[in-house]
Design a protein around this motif. Structure first.
Motif, PDB file in Angstrom:
ATOM      1  N   SER A  59       0.707  -1.231  -0.365  1.00  9.50           N
ATOM      2  CA  SER A  59      -0.229  -0.204   0.095  1.00  9.50           C
ATOM      3  C   SER A  59       0.553   1.588  -0.431  1.00  9.50           C
ATOM      4  O   SER A  59       0.493   2.464  -0.813  1.00  9.50           O
ATOM      5  N   SER A  60       1.795   1.535   0.803  1.00  8.80           N
ATOM      6  CA  SER A  60       3.176   2.351   0.756  1.00  8.80           C
ATOM      7  C   SER A  60       3.300   2.867  -0.219  1.00  8.80           C
ATOM      8  O   SER A  60       3.211   4.038  -0.320  1.00  8.80           O
ATOM      9  N   ASN A  63       1.219   3.698  -2.735  1.00  3.31           N
ATOM     10  CA  ASN A  63       0.702   5.476  -2.446  1.00  3.31           C
ATOM     11  C   ASN A  63       2.060   6.565  -3.359  1.00  3.31           C
ATOM     12  O   ASN A  63       1.503   7.393  -3.895  1.00  3.31           O
ATOM     13  N   CYS A  67       0.978   8.691  -6.044  1.00  2.00           N
ATOM     14  CA  CYS A  67       0.167  10.077  -5.590  1.00  2.00           C
ATOM     15  C   CYS A  67       1.516  10.551  -6.646  1.00  2.00           C
ATOM     16  O   CYS A  67       0.410  12.451  -7.076  1.00  2.00           O
ATOM     17  N   ASN A 153     -10.024   9.669 -11.618  1.00  2.00           N
ATOM     18  CA  ASN A 153      -9.825  11.231 -10.652  1.00  2.00           C
ATOM     19  C   ASN A 153     -10.083  11.705 -11.078  1.00  2.00           C
ATOM     20  O   ASN A 153     -10.159  12.759 -10.243  1.00  2.00           O
ATOM     21  N   GLY A 251       2.062  14.199  -1.965  1.00  2.00           N
ATOM     22  CA  GLY A 251       1.574  12.866  -1.085  1.00  2.00           C
ATOM     23  C   GLY A 251       2.659  12.159  -1.987  1.00  2.00           C
ATOM     24  O   GLY A 251       2.803  11.560  -0.773  1.00  2.00           O
ATOM     25  N   CYS A 252       3.428  12.166  -2.544  1.00  7.18           N
ATOM     26  CA  CYS A 252       5.177  11.029  -2.529  1.00  7.18           C
ATOM     27  C   CYS A 252       5.425  11.567  -1.148  1.00  7.18           C
ATOM     28  O   CYS A 252       6.364  10.352  -0.597  1.00  7.18           O
ATOM     29  N   SER A 255       4.097   9.984   0.687  1.00  8.32           N
ATOM     30  CA  SER A 255       4.132   8.432   1.366  1.00  8.32           C
ATOM     31  C   SER A 255       5.524   7.937   1.169  1.00  8.32           C
ATOM     32  O   SER A 255       5.332   6.641   1.880  1.00  8.32           O
ATOM     33  N   ASN A 258       5.594   7.362   4.708  1.00  7.59           N
ATOM     34  CA  ASN A 258       5.436   6.148   4.862  1.00  7.59           C
ATOM     35  C   ASN A 258       5.762   5.103   4.867  1.00  7.59           C
ATOM     36  O   ASN A 258       5.358   3.384   5.690  1.00  7.59           O
ATOM     37  N   GLY A 284      -8.092   3.905   7.640  1.00  4.97           N
ATOM     38  CA  GLY A 284      -8.941   4.829   6.528  1.00  4.97           C
ATOM     39  C   GLY A 284     -10.071   5.612   6.345  1.00  4.97           C
ATOM     40  O   GLY A 284     -10.383   6.540   5.395  1.00  4.97           O
TER      41      GLY A 284
END
Length: 455
Positions: A59-60, A63, A67, A153, A251-252, A255, A258, A284
Motif C-alpha cells: 500500500s505505501s 501510494n 501520488c 480521478n 503526496g509523495c 507516502s 509512510n 482509512g
C-alpha cells in the motif's frame, strides 16, 4: 437551461452547501473503503494471513508511485472551479479535454513503471521473503488498472469542481459492488489468492472510469467531453502542472515517509505487518471522511477565488476546520473503542489475537489525535484554492518527510517500539498544521491586497 448537477458555491448559505457537497464525498469514500475492507476480509479469511500481509505491504509503495500523478488532478480541480466561478466556459472546456488526455497518458506510464520497477522496490523495503512473491504478483496486476484509475480521478475532479459529488457516489457504489462480487467469485469460488483481489480491483476501476467518462460526454454544459477535441492545450497543461505537480510531490512526501514507517513495521515481522495493515485499513475510514473536507475547501475556495469573493473564502476555511475537527474526533474515538471487534473481522480465528494486539497498539496512538491530520489537509485545500501550490509542498516536505526521517533514525532507533514509531504521526501533523495556518494568513492577505489594487 437549468443546471441539474452543478452548484454555485459563490453565493447562498455556506453551511448547508458545504454539508450538501461533502456528505456525498464522505459516503463515496466510505463505500470505497468498505469494499476495500471486504477485500481484506475475504483475503485474510480465505487466502490466509500471508495474503493479507502481502497486500498491506504494497500500500505505501503504491501510494508513493501513484501520488505524483494523482496530484495533477488537483490542478484540474482548481482550474475548472476557478474558470467555472468566473464563467469562462471556453477555459473550462479546454481544461477538461487537456485533463482527460493527460490522465490517459499518465496512466499508461504508471502501468509500465509499476510492472517493471515495483518488485525491486518491494524487496528494498525489507518485505519478508515468505510474502514477497505474493506482493509482487498483486502489485503487477494492480498497476494494469492505472489508466482507468487515473481517468476516473481526473474526471471526478471535474465534477467536484462544478459542484457535483452525487454522481461519483453512484458510480463508486456500482464499482464497489462489482469489486466485492468478483472478490468472492475469484477467491472463494475459484480458489485464487492475491491475484484474485487484484483482478477484482482492476475490473471495478474500469467500470467507474467508463461511467464517469460517459457522464462528461453526455453533459450539456461547458464541461462536456468530446473525443475529437482531446488535446493538450498548452496554457492549461502548464497551469495543471504548476498546480498539480507540487500537490503530487506533497503526496509523495507523505507516502515516502509512510514507506519508511512501513519498512520499520516490517522489522517487527509478519504478525505485526498483518495487525498494522488491519489498523491502517480502519484508520482509512476516518481519514477519508476528514479528507472530504479538504476537497470541499479546495473546490469552494477555487470557485470563490474566480469570483473574487474573498470574505467568503475566509468563512469557508473556518467552517471546514470546525467540521473536520468534530468529524475526526468523534470517528476516531468510535474507531478506537470498537477497535478489538473491528480488528477481529480482518483475521481468521488462528491469528485474530495477534492481529488485535498489534492493531490496537497503533490505534491507541493515532485515533485520539487524527483530527490534526484532517485540519492540516483543510489548510492545504485553502492555500491551493488560492492558487499557491508550491508553498504547502515545501511545508509538508519539512514537516512530514524531513521530520519523520530524522525521527526514525534518531528517536525510534533508540526506542525501538511500535508506539514510539507511531507517535511520529501526531507530532508531524501538529507542526505542519501550524505552519500551514500561518501560510494561509499570509497568502490570503496578499490575494485581498492584489484584488484591491486591480479594482
Amino acid at each position: 437551461m437549468a443546471k441539474k448537477y452543478s452548484m454555485d458555491m459563490t453565493k447562498g448559505h455556506l453551511v448547508p452547501q458545504i454539508i450538501s457537497f461533502t456528505l456525498p464525498l464522505i459516503a463515496s469514500s466510505l463505500l470505497q473503503l468498505l469494499f476495500n475492507a471486504a477485500d481484506m476480509v475475504v483475503a485474510g479469511r480465505y487466502a490466509g494471513s500471508d495474503a493479507l500481509a502481502a497486500i498491506g505491504s504494497t500500500s505505501s509503495l503504491i501510494n508513493l508511485l501513484v501520488c505524483l500523478f494523482m496530484g495533477l488532478s488537483v490542478g484540474t480541480n482548481v482550474l475548472v472551479a476557478r474558470f467555472y466561478g468566473s464563467c469562462k466556459e471556453k477555459d473550462v472546456s479546454e481544461t477538461v479535454h487537456t485533463s482527460v488526455l493527460l490522465a490517459i497518458i499518465c496512466g499508461i506510464l504508471l502501468t509500465i513503471i509499476g510492472f517493471f520497477w515495483a518488485p525491486s522496490l518491494l524487496a528494498s523495503m525489507d518485505t519478508p521473503t515468505e510474502i514477497l512473491p505474493l506482493a509482487v504478483l498483486y502489485i503487477r496486476i494492480y498497476f494494469l488498472g492505472m489508466p482507468a484509475s487515473l481517468l476516473y480521478n481526473f474526471a471526478s475532479s471535474v465534477l467536484r469542481a462544478i459542484g457535483d459529488t452525487k454522481r461519483p457516489l453512484v458510480y463508486l457504489t456500482l464499482a464497489g459492488i462489482l469489486n466485492f462480487i468478483c472478490n468472492v467469485l475469484f477467491i472463494v469460488a475459484f480458489g485464487m489468492g492475491v491475484d484474485g483481489v487484484a483482478y477484482a480491483t482492476v475490473l471495478s476501476q474500469m467500470l467507474s472510469a467508463v461511467l464517469v467518462t460517459l457522464a462528461l460526454a453526455k453533459s450539456d454544459e461547458c464541461y462536456r467531453l468530446t473525443l475529437k477535441e482531446l488535446k493538450l492545450t498548452k496554457d492549461k497543461f502548464v497551469q495543471i502542472l504548476r498546480l498539480g505537480v507540487p500537490a503530487g510531490l506533497q503526496g509523495c512526501v507523505f507516502s515516502f515517509s509512510n514507506v519508511l514507517i512501513q519498512s520499520s513495521v516490517n522489522s517487527f515481522g509478519a504478525a505485526a505487518m498483518a495487525g498494522n495493515t488491519a489498523a491502517s485499513n480502519l484508520e482509512g475510514f476516518v481519514y477519508v471522511s476528514m479528507n472530504s473536507f479538504h476537497h470541499t475547501c479546495l473546490s469552494f475556495t477555487s470557485q470563490n477565488y474566480g469570483a473574487h469573493n474573498f470574505e467568503r473564502i475566509k468563512k469557508i476555511c473556518i467552517t471546514c476546520l470546525c467540521m473536520v475537527f468534530g468529524v475526526g474526533l468523534v470517528l476516531g474515538l468510535l474507531c478506537y473503542f470498537n477497535g478489538p471487534f473491528l480488528l477481529s473481522i480482518y483475521a481468521d480465528s488462528a491469528s485474530a489475537a495477534t492481529v488485535i494486539e498489534y492493531g490496537m497498539r497503533r490505534l491507541v496512538v493515532i485515533m485520539f489525535t487524527y483530527y490534526l491530520c484532517g485540519m492540516m489537509d483543510v489548510m492545504v485545500g485553502s492555500i491551493r484554492g488560492l492558487g499557491y501550490s508550491v508553498m504547502p509542498t515545501i511545508v509538508s516536505l519539512l514537516g512530514a518527510c524531513a521530520f519523520r526521517i530524522v525521527y526514525i533514525y534518531t528517536i525510534f532507533k533508540s526506542i525501538h517500539t511500535m508506539e514510539c514509531l507511531f507517535i511520529s504521526y501526531p507530532i508531524s501533523w501538529s507542526l505542519t498544521f501550524g505552519v500551514h495556518l500561518i501560510c494561509f494568513i499570509i497568502v490570503y492577505k496578499k490575494a485581498v491586497a492584489r484584488q484591491a489594487v486591480y479594482s
